[in-house]
Design a protein around this motif. Structure first.
Motif, PDB file in Angstrom:
ATOM      1  N   VAL A  23       0.848  -1.200   0.000  1.00 36.77           N
ATOM      2  CA  VAL A  23       0.000   0.000   0.000  1.00 36.77           C
ATOM      3  C   VAL A  23       0.881   1.245   0.000  1.00 36.77           C
ATOM      4  CG1 VAL A  23      -1.596   1.366   1.394  1.00 36.77           C
ATOM      5  CG2 VAL A  23      -2.013  -1.059   1.074  1.00 36.77           C
ATOM      6  N   LYS A  24       1.897   1.201   0.819  1.00 29.01           N
ATOM      7  CA  LYS A  24       2.806   2.337   0.927  1.00 29.01           C
ATOM      8  C   LYS A  24       3.442   2.664  -0.429  1.00 29.01           C
ATOM      9  CE  LYS A  24       5.085   2.567   4.795  1.00 29.01           C
ATOM     10  NZ  LYS A  24       6.028   2.228   5.878  1.00 29.01           N
ATOM     11  N   PHE A  25       3.901   1.632  -1.108  1.00 27.67           N
ATOM     12  CA  PHE A  25       4.618   1.888  -2.360  1.00 27.67           C
ATOM     13  C   PHE A  25       3.681   2.184  -3.528  1.00 27.67           C
ATOM     14  CE2 PHE A  25       8.236   0.550  -0.017  1.00 27.67           C
ATOM     15  CZ  PHE A  25       9.291   1.207  -0.622  1.00 27.67           C
ATOM     16  N   VAL A  26       2.506   1.623  -3.487  1.00 26.57           N
ATOM     17  CA  VAL A  26       1.545   1.973  -4.549  1.00 26.57           C
ATOM     18  C   VAL A  26       1.122   3.428  -4.385  1.00 26.57           C
ATOM     19  CG1 VAL A  26      -0.726   1.520  -5.502  1.00 26.57           C
ATOM     20  CG2 VAL A  26       0.738  -0.379  -4.911  1.00 26.57           C
ATOM     21  N   THR A  27       0.948   3.823  -3.134  1.00 23.32           N
ATOM     22  CA  THR A  27       0.589   5.225  -2.871  1.00 23.32           C
ATOM     23  C   THR A  27       1.696   6.151  -3.360  1.00 23.32           C
ATOM     24  OG1 THR A  27      -0.596   4.490  -0.906  1.00 23.32           O
ATOM     25  CG2 THR A  27      -0.125   6.832  -1.079  1.00 23.32           C
ATOM     26  N   LEU A  28       2.895   5.705  -3.157  1.00 20.08           N
ATOM     27  CA  LEU A  28       4.047   6.522  -3.531  1.00 20.08           C
ATOM     28  C   LEU A  28       4.290   6.536  -5.043  1.00 20.08           C
ATOM     29  CD1 LEU A  28       6.410   8.097  -2.182  1.00 20.08           C
ATOM     30  CD2 LEU A  28       7.716   5.971  -2.284  1.00 20.08           C
ATOM     31  N   LEU A  29       4.174   5.380  -5.650  1.00 23.18           N
ATOM     32  CA  LEU A  29       4.614   5.244  -7.041  1.00 23.18           C
ATOM     33  C   LEU A  29       3.481   5.130  -8.056  1.00 23.18           C
ATOM     34  CD1 LEU A  29       7.484   2.666  -6.404  1.00 23.18           C
ATOM     35  CD2 LEU A  29       7.665   5.150  -6.578  1.00 23.18           C
ATOM     36  N   GLU A 198      -0.879   7.594   7.237  1.00 23.21           N
ATOM     37  CA  GLU A 198       0.470   7.518   7.806  1.00 23.21           C
ATOM     38  C   GLU A 198       1.508   7.872   6.753  1.00 23.21           C
ATOM     39  OE1 GLU A 198       1.295   3.694   9.522  1.00 23.21           O
ATOM     40  OE2 GLU A 198      -0.475   3.830  10.809  1.00 23.21           O
ATOM     41  N   ILE A 199       1.306   7.314   5.565  1.00 22.58           N
ATOM     42  CA  ILE A 199       2.270   7.537   4.492  1.00 22.58           C
ATOM     43  C   ILE A 199       2.335   9.005   4.120  1.00 22.58           C
ATOM     44  CG2 ILE A 199       2.788   7.058   2.076  1.00 22.58           C
ATOM     45  CD1 ILE A 199       1.108   4.393   2.633  1.00 22.58           C
ATOM     46  N   SER A 200       1.170   9.579   3.905  1.00 23.78           N
ATOM     47  CA  SER A 200       1.172  10.942   3.388  1.00 23.78           C
ATOM     48  C   SER A 200       1.618  11.958   4.430  1.00 23.78           C
ATOM     49  CB  SER A 200      -0.206  11.308   2.826  1.00 23.78           C
ATOM     50  OG  SER A 200      -1.192  10.945   3.730  1.00 23.78           O
ATOM     51  N   THR A 201       1.446  11.633   5.711  1.00 19.67           N
ATOM     52  CA  THR A 201       1.845  12.604   6.724  1.00 19.67           C
ATOM     53  C   THR A 201       3.281  12.407   7.188  1.00 19.67           C
ATOM     54  OG1 THR A 201       0.946  11.197   8.456  1.00 19.67           O
ATOM     55  CG2 THR A 201      -0.476  12.957   7.627  1.00 19.67           C
ATOM     56  N   ASP A 202       3.820  11.239   6.963  1.00 21.53           N
ATOM     57  CA  ASP A 202       5.149  11.000   7.495  1.00 21.53           C
ATOM     58  C   ASP A 202       5.986  10.109   6.589  1.00 21.53           C
ATOM     59  OD1 ASP A 202       7.254  11.154   9.157  1.00 21.53           O
ATOM     60  OD2 ASP A 202       6.421   9.921  10.752  1.00 21.53           O
ATOM     61  N   GLN A 203       6.151  10.520   5.366  1.00 14.87           N
ATOM     62  CA  GLN A 203       6.920   9.693   4.433  1.00 14.87           C
ATOM     63  C   GLN A 203       8.377   9.604   4.813  1.00 14.87           C
ATOM     64  OE1 GLN A 203       6.180   9.822   0.208  1.00 14.87           O
ATOM     65  NE2 GLN A 203       4.480  11.170   0.633  1.00 14.87           N
ATOM     66  N   SER A 204       8.871  10.656   5.432  1.00 14.89           N
ATOM     67  CA  SER A 204      10.287  10.661   5.777  1.00 14.89           C
ATOM     68  C   SER A 204      10.608   9.595   6.810  1.00 14.89           C
ATOM     69  CB  SER A 204      10.684  12.031   6.320  1.00 14.89           C
ATOM     70  OG  SER A 204       9.904  12.330   7.447  1.00 14.89           O
ATOM     71  N   GLU A 205       9.636   9.301   7.644  1.00 20.15           N
ATOM     72  CA  GLU A 205       9.846   8.293   8.676  1.00 20.15           C
ATOM     73  C   GLU A 205      10.197   6.938   8.063  1.00 20.15           C
ATOM     74  OE1 GLU A 205       7.461   6.272  12.415  1.00 20.15           O
ATOM     75  OE2 GLU A 205       6.486   7.690  11.078  1.00 20.15           O
ATOM     76  N   THR A 228       8.561  10.379 -13.217  1.00 20.92           N
ATOM     77  CA  THR A 228       7.228  10.129 -13.765  1.00 20.92           C
ATOM     78  C   THR A 228       6.231  11.228 -13.443  1.00 20.92           C
ATOM     79  OG1 THR A 228       6.863   8.721 -11.859  1.00 20.92           O
ATOM     80  CG2 THR A 228       7.472   7.658 -13.903  1.00 20.92           C
ATOM     81  N   ARG A 229       5.790  11.270 -12.172  1.00 20.22           N
ATOM     82  CA  ARG A 229       4.806  12.289 -11.820  1.00 20.22           C
ATOM     83  C   ARG A 229       5.061  12.749 -10.397  1.00 20.22           C
ATOM     84  NH1 ARG A 229      -0.828   9.250 -12.818  1.00 20.22           N
ATOM     85  NH2 ARG A 229       0.019   7.489 -13.879  1.00 20.22           N
ATOM     86  N   ASP A 230       4.440  13.817  -9.997  1.00 19.43           N
ATOM     87  CA  ASP A 230       4.607  14.213  -8.605  1.00 19.43           C
ATOM     88  C   ASP A 230       3.557  13.540  -7.729  1.00 19.43           C
ATOM     89  OD1 ASP A 230       2.287  15.609  -8.909  1.00 19.43           O
ATOM     90  OD2 ASP A 230       3.247  17.571  -9.015  1.00 19.43           O
ATOM     91  N   PHE A 231       3.747  13.669  -6.452  1.00 20.11           N
ATOM     92  CA  PHE A 231       2.915  12.911  -5.518  1.00 20.11           C
ATOM     93  C   PHE A 231       1.441  13.313  -5.580  1.00 20.11           C
ATOM     94  CE2 PHE A 231       1.108  12.014  -1.339  1.00 20.11           C
ATOM     95  CZ  PHE A 231       1.350  10.655  -1.285  1.00 20.11           C
TER      96      PHE A 231
END
Length: 240
Positions: A23-29, A198-205, A228-231
DNA sequence: AATGGCCCCAACCGCCGTTTC
DNA sequence: AGAAACGGCGGTTGGGGCCAT
């Protein structure tokens, strides 16, 4: 080389940690380049497997729960029109996957059709089974009249719904109304939503807390991500 | 309580069309 | 233009859970 890669791939049921990571990586990529996503995420799964898991289970747009009688009606009508074109049918049922519809059909109707040679169906859910199946057979007959697939579908269903309304039977007036089906607010969906926020608020973590290999993975991901594209754009395409 | 049969569904497989390089 | 990679699709399988005996 390829066989060595195959050897290291995990198969079988997905674990919660894998789901979270996916989920984290699909959200990201984004929902694309699944092989790359699988590699970059560090999941020991094939790209195909990741895609399938997302498409059939993790995607928050999906409904999880029993089919409504309206959905069943649509499945019956569209199967009568198109046959086993599950993905095509699924596109008309927001929140349902081809796999789900296929499984549903096989479970509830195929045997009945075989056993009773299309003439009759038992009241499979204690509600309008026989009526629905009758409509299904009606529509199946109408399919033979269809020349253009897309045009044929629209017109045939309209006709069918029109007749249903004229005969005073219950209807909601057409397939388009499935768009308004609500997404069930199950605990499962809540969890997914939690992960996403969680991902969108704290990706750096993620970079810090997930160990060096993940750190590399995420770093590896960033170049490709930027290419590719921005977040924001990903977010829109995924969740709107 | 044990067990055998059935149902359901997540996951896999193989093929094919499309996209990318 | 052609090969390779990728993604989508329909069919199939395997295992967990439920239920009747």
């Amino acid at each position: 080389m390829e066989s060595k890669k195959q050897e290291t791939l995990v198969r079988g049921p997905w674990h919660e940690e894998e789901d979270e990571r996916l989920v984290k990586f699909v959200t990201l990529l984004g929902e694309r380049r699944w092989d790359s996503l699988a590699t970059v995420s560090g999941l020991k799964r094939s790209g195909k497997s990741c895609r399938l898991r997302w498409m059939n289970y993790l995607n928050p747009k999906l409904k999880h729960g029993p089919m409504s009688s309206e959905e069943v009606r649509i499945i019956l009508q569209l199967h009568a029109l198109w046959g086993n074109k599950w993905s095509k049918i699924a596109r008309r049922l927001p929140g349902r996957t081809d796999n789900e519809i296929k499984n549903y059909w096989r479970t509830h109707f195929r045997k009945k059709e075989e056993a009773q040679n299309c003439d009759k169906i038992i009241d499979w859910r204690g509600n309008k089974g026989e009526e629905l199946f009758h409509k299904y057979k009606e529509t199946e007959i109408m399919r033979t009249k269809v020349t253009s697939q897309e045009h044929g579908f629209d017109e045939t269903v309209k006709e069918s719904n029109q007749r249903t309304m004229e005969s005073g039977q219950e209807t909601n007036g057409g397939i388009c109304e499935t768009e308004s089906f609500g997404i069930m607010n199950s605990p499962y969906e809540n969890r997914i939503s939690d992960w996403i926020s969680e991902i969108s608020t704290d990706q750096s973590e993620a970079n810090v807390s997930e160990g060096s290999s993940s750190e590399n993975n995420i770093n590896n991901a960033s170049w490709w991500f930027q290419e590719t594209r921005d977040f924001e754009e990903f977010s829109c395409s995924l969740w709107s």
